[in-house]
Write an enzyme that holds these catalytic residues in place. Structure first.
Site, PDB file in Angstrom:
ATOM      1  N   LEU A  17      19.333  41.764  38.139  1.00  0.00           N
ATOM      2  CA  LEU A  17      20.452  42.354  37.393  1.00  0.00           C
ATOM      3  C   LEU A  17      20.112  43.782  36.971  1.00  0.00           C
ATOM      4  CD1 LEU A  17      23.266  41.987  36.033  1.00  0.00           C
ATOM      5  CD2 LEU A  17      22.073  41.199  33.998  1.00  0.00           C
ATOM      6  N   ARG A  46       7.689  40.655  32.659  1.00  0.00           N
ATOM      7  CA  ARG A  46       6.371  40.024  32.807  1.00  0.00           C
ATOM      8  C   ARG A  46       5.468  40.766  33.789  1.00  0.00           C
ATOM      9  NH1 ARG A  46       8.679  34.040  32.691  1.00  0.00           N
ATOM     10  NH2 ARG A  46       9.796  35.001  34.406  1.00  0.00           N
ATOM     11  N   ASP A 179      31.266  40.324  29.830  1.00  0.00           N
ATOM     12  CA  ASP A 179      31.928  39.787  31.011  1.00  0.00           C
ATOM     13  C   ASP A 179      32.307  41.055  31.750  1.00  0.00           C
ATOM     14  OD1 ASP A 179      34.057  39.194  32.846  1.00  0.00           O
ATOM     15  OD2 ASP A 179      34.143  37.213  31.928  1.00  0.00           O
ATOM     16  N   HIS A 180      31.628  41.372  32.833  1.00  0.00           N
ATOM     17  CA  HIS A 180      31.768  42.736  33.356  1.00  0.00           C
ATOM     18  C   HIS A 180      33.176  43.021  33.893  1.00  0.00           C
ATOM     19  CE1 HIS A 180      30.921  40.957  37.301  1.00  0.00           C
ATOM     20  NE2 HIS A 180      31.270  42.089  37.879  1.00  0.00           N
ATOM     21  N   HIS A 242      35.397  35.476  34.482  1.00  0.00           N
ATOM     22  CA  HIS A 242      36.102  36.683  34.938  1.00  0.00           C
ATOM     23  C   HIS A 242      37.616  36.470  35.071  1.00  0.00           C
ATOM     24  CE1 HIS A 242      32.093  37.964  35.481  1.00  0.00           C
ATOM     25  NE2 HIS A 242      31.904  37.596  36.735  1.00  0.00           N
ATOM     26  N   LYS A 331      42.175  31.522  41.715  1.00  0.00           N
ATOM     27  CA  LYS A 331      41.447  31.065  42.888  1.00  0.00           C
ATOM     28  C   LYS A 331      40.344  32.041  43.260  1.00  0.00           C
ATOM     29  CE  LYS A 331      44.796  32.264  46.511  1.00  0.00           C
ATOM     30  NZ  LYS A 331      45.702  33.320  46.083  1.00  0.00           N
ATOM     31  N   ARG A 366      45.973  45.419  42.016  1.00  0.00           N
ATOM     32  CA  ARG A 366      44.727  45.236  42.773  1.00  0.00           C
ATOM     33  C   ARG A 366      43.572  45.798  41.965  1.00  0.00           C
ATOM     34  NH1 ARG A 366      45.918  46.976  48.046  1.00  0.00           N
ATOM     35  NH2 ARG A 366      45.032  49.015  47.661  1.00  0.00           N
ATOM     36  N   LYS A 376      56.745  45.147  44.838  1.00  0.00           N
ATOM     37  CA  LYS A 376      57.530  44.900  46.040  1.00  0.00           C
ATOM     38  C   LYS A 376      58.984  44.786  45.616  1.00  0.00           C
ATOM     39  CE  LYS A 376      54.222  42.592  48.944  1.00  0.00           C
ATOM     40  NZ  LYS A 376      54.136  41.541  49.955  1.00  0.00           N
TER      41      LYS A 376
END
Ligand code: BG6
Length: 480
Positions: A17, A46, A179-180, A242, A331, A366, A376
């Site tokens: 990450l 570590r 929560d990116h 997300h 979904k 989007r 539309k």
């Protein structure tokens, strides 16, 4: 506001990450002058490394594109970066870290010292690290903050347990749960689209909207990340966090103000109106080898015969006056035909009569790639006859905002955390209600109350299980 005298400590500095997200975002902010002027960045993990090795590693995390300005910025970033190695469990190791931080702070002109701890860590060490930081590395004259990221448990009970353990050391105000998706430009835009446009706002309910889909598609499989993934599955990886976050902003009532609490109060309220998902409203899938690409079970890091879903579609219902009866289909799938995250709001049919079988309006938001909002809508086909045809009103960011640089989600969120703004972070009660919605279905999938459901197979690179089309149609979606 940003505070001077700030040290950012990245715990898990040698992990995935940190490499992929945390350091590139910190560097992006640094380069653009968004970090406090005197910032220092300390890595902790570590792995034993000396400064030179650590700096070499940092260099490999940054894309400089041979641009002299960026190369110079990378050198400057390294000059403010140091590294300490140590265990996550032992208090002594954190005393060493603390001494290092105090040394840096000894150079400050004022007594104020601020520390921001970024957990780029596996969840198994969240609690010991939280405890050690609080007990060994907490400053009195300034702010202390922790930034943490999922997984927050695996179901309602384990999440509650984790949260209450962390709460022993860090207050809600000091905690920033990432929560990116909340840092993505188009997700932030939802608030403006909805509440700054009276025309859109007016049609935003069950009277006008037939169904909503929130879709996440990735064109690649687990590819070596199967060990992690198999323990969680698609619902925990993407839907429960997300996509549900996107849903809550899309459906909440208008917040009284832009303040973090006002926004999150509304999100929690709408989430609380969603009952747990029903089995009947769920479709699960798992990808199989196709087109020369391996199936999920061919991934060496995946346990043999796993029936973990790599695709999930679930339909949620919101019981409030605005949304009663409108299906919200979330979904998400790996190894699909394309990379795309979008919200598709399908409006109802126009009254029958002069027009018959005409395409429905759809508003598509989007989120990625290539941010866009388009509606539309039907227009008259130009010419000497009257016929309607579907067209688009199109706000594609690349065209409309050609010069704008769209910030990376992690850049936006780290900056918010440095400023102390919680608006785009997940509050404890949001997380709790998110788990309430998904826990029964997850327990069913995990086989807690009987036989485990088998996911439907779908070929790598396809649009998902063949059952998907029927699943969506069942909720009234009409393809134009
Ligand atoms: C992470 C998931 O939270 O989000 C990953 O664990 C997923 O499995 C990723 O790939 C997607 O993020 P983005 O920003 O690429 O859409």
């Amino acid at each position: 506001a940003l505070r001077d005298n700030t040290i950012i400590v990245v715990l898990g500095a040698s992990g995935d990450l940190a490499k992929k997200k945390t350091f590139p975002a910190l560097f992006g902010l640094y380069r653009q002058g968004f970090l406090p002027r005197d910032v220092k960045i300390v890595g902790y993990a570590r792995t034993k490394m000396d400064k030179a090795e650590y700096h070499k590693r940092l260099s490999s995390y940054f894309k400089t594109n041979d641009d002299p300005e960026i190369i110079k910025a990378a050198e400057d970033f390294k000059a403010v970066s140091t590294y300490i190695s140590g265990s996550y469990e032992e208090p002594e190791a954190f005393q060493v870290l603390n001494s290092h931080l105090e040394e840096i702070e000894a150079g400050y002109a004022s007594k104020e010292a601020n520390r921001v701890f970024y957990f780029a860590l596996p969840p198994s060490v969240f609690v010991p690290v939280a405890k050690n930081l609080k007990e060994q590395c907490y400053v009195a004259n300034g702010v202390n903050r922790v930034i943490v990221e999922k997984p927050f448990g695996k179901d309602l009970d384990s999440a509650r347990e984790l949260l209450s353990s962390l709460k022993e050391y860090w207050t809600e105000d000091e905690t920033f749960r990432i929560d990116h998706y909340l840092g993505k430009e188009m997700v932030k835009n939802l608030l403006v689209l909805r509440f700054a446009n009276i025309a859109l706002g007016a049609a935003w309910d069950k009277n006008f909207i037939s169904n909503v889909q929130i879709t996440f598609k990735e064109p690649f499989g687990t590819e070596g990340r199967g060990g992690y993934f198999d323990e969680f599955g698609m619902i925990r990886d993407v839907l429960q966090n997300h996509l549900l976050q996107v849903l809550s902003i899309l459906t909440m009532e208008r917040p009284v103000s832009f303040s973090a609490e006002d926004i999150r109060d509304e999100k929690v309220k709408v989430l609380r109106s969603i009952p747990p998902i029903a089995k009947e409203d769920t479709l699960l899938g798992q990808y199989v080898a196709a087109n020369g690409k391996p199936g999920y079970l061919d991934d060496d890091t995946v346990p043999p015969n796993s029936i973990c879903p790599t695709f999930a579609a679930t339909t949620l219902w919101i019981h409030n006056p605005r949304w009663e009866g409108v299906p919200f289909i979330l979904k998400a799938g790996k190894a699909l035909n394309e990379a795309k995250v979008e919200v598709r709001i399908q409006f109802k049919d126009v009254t029958q009569g002069i027009f018959k079988d005409i395409a429905r309006n759809e508003l598509v938001i989007r989120i990625q790639p290539s941010e866009a909002v388009y509606l539309k809508m039907n227009a008259k086909t130009p010419g000497l006859y009257t016929r309607a045809m579907p067209t688009e009103m199109d706000l594609t960011y690349k065209r409309r905002f050609a010069e704008a640089k769209i910030p990376e989600a992690y850049e936006a969120l780290i900056l918010d955390a440095l400023k102390g703004d919680h608006s785009n972070f997940v509050r404890h009660d949001e997380l709790d209600v998110a788990w309430k919605i998904f826990t029964p279905i997850l327990h069913w999938i995990d086989g807690k109350n009987g036989a485990r459901p088998r996911p439907a197979p779908y070929p790598y690179g396809s649009r998902g299980p063949k059952e998907l089309e029927g699943f969506i149609n069942k909720y009234g979606f009409k393809r134009a």
